[in-house]
Design a protein around this motif. Structure first.
Motif, mmCIF file in Angstrom:
data_model
loop_
_atom_site.group_PDB
_atom_site.id
_atom_site.type_symbol
_atom_site.label_atom_id
_atom_site.label_comp_id
_atom_site.label_asym_id
_atom_site.label_seq_id
_atom_site.Cartn_x
_atom_site.Cartn_y
_atom_site.Cartn_z
ATOM 1 N N LYS A 122 0.811 -1.319 0.057
ATOM 2 C CA LYS A 122 0.123 0.166 0.085
ATOM 3 C C LYS A 122 0.918 1.251 -0.143
ATOM 4 O O LYS A 122 0.702 2.415 -0.670
ATOM 5 C CB LYS A 122 -0.751 0.072 1.242
ATOM 6 N N LEU A 123 2.000 1.200 0.540
ATOM 7 C CA LEU A 123 2.999 2.220 0.790
ATOM 8 C C LEU A 123 4.404 1.686 1.096
ATOM 9 O O LEU A 123 4.659 1.242 2.000
ATOM 10 C CB LEU A 123 2.554 3.379 1.811
ATOM 11 N N THR A 124 5.261 1.954 0.032
ATOM 12 C CA THR A 124 6.608 1.583 0.242
ATOM 13 C C THR A 124 7.386 2.957 0.626
ATOM 14 O O THR A 124 7.603 3.752 -0.503
ATOM 15 C CB THR A 124 6.981 1.023 -0.774
ATOM 16 N N PRO A 125 7.969 2.977 1.835
ATOM 17 C CA PRO A 125 8.633 4.468 2.094
ATOM 18 C C PRO A 125 9.826 4.215 1.889
ATOM 19 O O PRO A 125 10.600 2.901 2.038
ATOM 20 C CB PRO A 125 8.114 4.538 3.516
ATOM 21 N N LYS A 126 10.794 5.159 2.010
ATOM 22 C CA LYS A 126 12.420 4.987 2.150
ATOM 23 C C LYS A 126 12.599 4.231 3.264
ATOM 24 O O LYS A 126 13.826 3.731 3.470
ATOM 25 C CB LYS A 126 12.946 6.422 1.756
ATOM 26 N N PHE A 127 12.175 4.727 4.353
ATOM 27 C CA PHE A 127 12.401 4.452 5.819
ATOM 28 C C PHE A 127 11.302 3.621 6.428
ATOM 29 O O PHE A 127 10.314 4.243 6.657
ATOM 30 C CB PHE A 127 12.870 5.701 6.653
ATOM 31 N N TYR A 128 11.631 2.811 6.772
ATOM 32 C CA TYR A 128 10.523 1.710 7.569
ATOM 33 C C TYR A 128 10.967 1.366 8.981
ATOM 34 O O TYR A 128 11.963 0.804 9.101
ATOM 35 C CB TYR A 128 10.752 0.296 6.768
ATOM 36 N N PHE A 129 10.172 1.815 9.898
ATOM 37 C CA PHE A 129 10.299 1.762 11.204
ATOM 38 C C PHE A 129 9.447 1.019 11.756
ATOM 39 O O PHE A 129 8.138 0.697 11.727
ATOM 40 C CB PHE A 129 9.943 3.091 11.830
ATOM 41 N N ASP A 130 9.965 0.073 12.499
ATOM 42 C CA ASP A 130 9.231 -0.960 13.586
ATOM 43 C C ASP A 130 9.523 -0.645 14.700
ATOM 44 O O ASP A 130 10.377 -0.661 15.456
ATOM 45 C CB ASP A 130 9.716 -2.420 13.173
ATOM 46 N N THR A 131 8.215 -0.279 15.509
ATOM 47 C CA THR A 131 8.180 0.184 16.989
ATOM 48 C C THR A 131 7.525 -0.858 17.693
ATOM 49 O O THR A 131 7.115 -0.528 18.888
ATOM 50 C CB THR A 131 7.681 1.653 17.147
ATOM 51 N N SER A 132 6.969 -1.840 17.245
ATOM 52 C CA SER A 132 6.153 -2.980 17.954
ATOM 53 C C SER A 132 7.039 -4.359 17.985
ATOM 54 O O SER A 132 6.414 -5.010 18.806
ATOM 55 C CB SER A 132 4.814 -3.375 17.176
ATOM 56 N N GLY A 133 8.288 -4.701 17.477
ATOM 57 C CA GLY A 133 9.023 -5.814 17.865
ATOM 58 C C GLY A 133 8.830 -6.719 16.627
ATOM 59 O O GLY A 133 8.908 -8.166 17.101
ATOM 60 N N TYR A 134 8.325 -6.407 15.573
ATOM 61 C CA TYR A 134 7.828 -7.579 14.729
ATOM 62 C C TYR A 134 9.165 -7.856 13.530
ATOM 63 O O TYR A 134 9.217 -7.152 12.577
ATOM 64 C CB TYR A 134 6.788 -7.110 13.677
ATOM 65 N N ALA A 135 10.146 -8.399 14.058
ATOM 66 C CA ALA A 135 11.666 -8.412 13.407
ATOM 67 C C ALA A 135 11.417 -9.301 12.161
ATOM 68 O O ALA A 135 12.297 -9.168 11.082
ATOM 69 C CB ALA A 135 12.573 -9.277 14.117
ATOM 70 N N PHE A 136 10.471 -10.249 12.127
ATOM 71 C CA PHE A 136 10.433 -10.995 11.007
ATOM 72 C C PHE A 136 9.965 -10.071 9.709
ATOM 73 O O PHE A 136 9.983 -10.677 8.365
ATOM 74 C CB PHE A 136 9.526 -12.127 10.955
ATOM 75 N N THR A 137 9.280 -9.146 10.151
ATOM 76 C CA THR A 137 9.238 -8.162 8.663
ATOM 77 C C THR A 137 10.395 -7.367 8.011
ATOM 78 O O THR A 137 10.557 -6.981 6.911
ATOM 79 C CB THR A 137 8.059 -7.103 9.092
ATOM 80 N N TYR A 138 11.466 -7.500 8.644
ATOM 81 C CA TYR A 138 12.665 -6.800 8.295
ATOM 82 C C TYR A 138 13.104 -7.179 6.975
ATOM 83 O O TYR A 138 13.605 -6.302 6.216
ATOM 84 C CB TYR A 138 13.969 -6.630 9.433
ATOM 85 N N PRO A 139 13.465 -8.414 6.817
ATOM 86 C CA PRO A 139 14.087 -8.916 5.247
ATOM 87 C C PRO A 139 13.036 -8.551 4.291
ATOM 88 O O PRO A 139 13.370 -8.285 3.222
ATOM 89 C CB PRO A 139 14.109 -10.436 5.578
ATOM 90 N N LEU A 140 11.534 -8.509 4.546
ATOM 91 C CA LEU A 140 10.614 -8.027 3.521
ATOM 92 C C LEU A 140 10.748 -6.770 3.044
ATOM 93 O O LEU A 140 10.842 -6.204 1.950
ATOM 94 C CB LEU A 140 9.164 -8.359 3.801
ATOM 95 N N ALA A 141 10.848 -5.979 4.236
ATOM 96 C CA ALA A 141 11.052 -4.525 3.985
ATOM 97 C C ALA A 141 12.322 -3.981 3.358
ATOM 98 O O ALA A 141 12.614 -3.054 2.495
ATOM 99 C CB ALA A 141 11.148 -3.711 5.445
ATOM 100 N N TRP A 142 13.588 -4.932 3.679
ATOM 101 C CA TRP A 142 14.784 -4.860 2.922
ATOM 102 C C TRP A 142 14.502 -5.062 1.483
ATOM 103 O O TRP A 142 15.102 -4.547 0.733
ATOM 104 C CB TRP A 142 15.842 -5.783 3.769
ATOM 105 N N LEU A 143 13.893 -6.325 1.288
ATOM 106 C CA LEU A 143 13.685 -6.647 -0.326
ATOM 107 C C LEU A 143 12.718 -5.441 -1.069
ATOM 108 O O LEU A 143 13.015 -5.278 -2.280
ATOM 109 C CB LEU A 143 13.032 -7.762 -0.235
ATOM 110 N N PHE A 144 11.950 -4.691 -0.362
ATOM 111 C CA PHE A 144 11.359 -3.780 -0.900
ATOM 112 C C PHE A 144 12.145 -2.475 -1.068
ATOM 113 O O PHE A 144 11.574 -1.494 -1.383
ATOM 114 C CB PHE A 144 9.894 -3.366 -0.260
ATOM 115 N N GLY A 145 13.375 -2.550 -0.494
ATOM 116 C CA GLY A 145 14.368 -1.267 -0.784
ATOM 117 C C GLY A 145 14.254 -0.252 0.259
ATOM 118 O O GLY A 145 14.806 0.704 0.139
#
Length: 468
Positions: free
Chosen positions: A140-163
């Motif tokens: 829905k929205l791909t930002p340049k900076f992805y902040f996780d403030t809830s502790g969902y570390a498994f989302t980091y590889p996906l955010a990294w793939l999205f650039g």
């Protein structure tokens, strides 16, 4: 004939898998091309949980707005919220005034991270579910900076793939060596039920499950460009699991020390009425917050009191994230009735900040009972408000918070019902002069964990990523 059918079916399945993989890759490439370059997205599916994590969210948004005024901030949330309602909530609930309302990206698949969705293998279920939810968010929205403030570390590889540049604020590790040790020792807890704790085979199986989860968690967490953690205890575990110590920074969470110490001196004087002595407990109505233990300890205090002693009051202040928390709150009220202390215990749900300040101003002590609490914002706020803390003797409270200040005691640590009861009775029986001495030292120590300190450390931690 049968062999031919199997070959055809295998070919069709393989073709489907390849086609689906290509489709996913195409969507990732499309999202990378359409990435919003001047945007920061904050992945925080529950923006109404009322806990310390939500306060970190709003302070992080404010810090980014102050440091990078041209950067547009978006909140990924599953709540029915608007920019105006979120901005108003930040002020009403936490006293955080944002420079401008953040934009909202509504998530429709939050059930993927609901605890109730996974009655078994809950942690791995929620972890993998967070990947599906973040897929919806990033599409829905791909930002340049992805902040996780809830502790969902498994989302980091996906955010990294999205650039995206991946930044996170981790309150506690999803899995830790302490959790593994308790399963090995077959200790029954809220996250290790009696059936598993009572079986050698099930306990050994769960240890293997935890070890696999630890490896996956470490791999996912290592994708963060910068990881901020909230305490010495959390940092030690994250360093061990993620193995990126050069990118891991300790940033103490924002605590309302200045507001409680300076702006409300009239309401929060260290000198306060002790008739009746009021004890406050501020925490979400979650199982790990151990409200039942506090009730048992308070009931024991009532039983031990002499007939002519003033009868204390216990005030619970918290919020409910979902129906399970609502049910838990009802059970706590029933427990008070069963122990004949219903008239001595008060419950406040979703209290506004200004009303919480008034309650803190009337409390002689604040209770905290979570085992291995990563930090303990409520403990710091008790200290800043002049309420002597009684905290669990583990993790953040023991390592960072309830320590001596200038050689003076700043509070009490306990780990069981008897320990909490003894601490409560000690505070009730001590002289006003002695209590004031401890409260003054506690208030001084609390200044180490101010909002201003959070803003400074947070900005310093993210600056290298933003500058690059």
């Amino acid at each position: 004939m049968a062999a031919s059918v199997l070959v055809i079916l295998a070919s069709l399945f393989l073709g489907f898998v390849v086609a689906f993989f290509c489709y996913l890759c195409a969507m990732v490439v499309e999202s990378r091309r359409n990435r919003k370059q001047v945007a920061a997205g904050f992945f925080h599916p529950y923006t109404n949980d009322g806990g310390g994590g939500e306060k970190v969210l709003w302070c992080a948004v404010k810090a980014v707005q102050e440091e990078y005024p041209n950067l547009e901030c978006f909140i990924y949330t599953g709540d029915d919220a608007t920019p105006q309602s979120l901005s108003a909530r930040a002020v009403d609930r936490f006293g955080v005034e944002l420079l401008r309302p953040p934009q909202v990206v509504r998530l429709n698949r939050r059930k993927w991270i609901e605890e109730s969705t996974y009655p078994h293998f809950t942690m791995i279920g929620q972890s993998l579910g967070s990947v599906f939810l973040s897929w919806e968010a990033l599409r829905k929205l791909t930002p340049k900076f992805y902040f996780d403030t809830s502790g969902y570390a498994f989302t980091y590889p996906l955010a990294w793939l999205f650039g995206c540049k991946v930044l996170c604020y981790t309150h506690y590790p999803t899995i830790s060596s302490d959790m593994v040790s308790r399963v090995r020792q077959r200790n029954s807890m809220y996250n290790n039920n009696n059936l598993i704790a009572g079986s050698v085979w099930l306990s050994n199986g769960k240890v293997v499950y935890y070890m696999i989860l630890s490896w996956m968690y470490g791999l996912a967490g290592s994708c963060a460009h910068v990881a901020m953690v909230n305490s010495s205890w959390t940092k030690a575990h994250i360093d061990k699991l993620w193995k990126i110590p050069e990118r891991t920074k300790r940033v103490y969470p924002p605590c309302n020390t200045l507001t409680l110490q300076v702006e409300n001196l009239q309401a929060l004087s260290l000198e306060r009425s002790t008739k009746p002595p009021r004890f406050i407990s501020v925490a979400q109505f979650r199982p790990e917050k151990a409200h039942a233990l506090q009730i048992d300890a308070f009931a024991l205090v009532i039983k031990k009191l002499q007939a002519d002693a003033p009868r204390p009051k216990l005030q619970f202040v918290g919020s409910c994230r979902n129906s399970q928390d609502k049910k838990r709150l009802s059970q706590l009220k029933e427990k008070c009735a069963q122990l004949n202390i219903k008239e001595d215990v008060e419950f406040y749900e979703d209290l506004k900040y200004r009303d919480l300040v008034l309650l803190l101003g009337g409390a002689v002590s604040g209770l905290h009972a979570m085992i291995d609490e990563h930090f303990g914002i409520c403990v710091v706020e008790y200290m800043a408000a002049g309420a002597v803390p009684i905290a669990h003797d583990s993790a953040g409270p023991r390592m960072d918070i309830v320590a001596e200040e200038d050689g003076q005691r700043t509070g009490f640590l306990a780990h069981d019902v008897e320990g909490y009861a003894d601490a409560i009775i000690s505070i009730m029986q001590m002289s006003d002069a002695e209590r004031l001495k401890i409260a003054a030292a506690a208030r001084k120590r609390a200044s180490r964990f101010s909002e201003e300190r959070f803003y400074e450390d947070f900005k310093a931690a993210v600056r290298p990523v933003f500058c690059n």
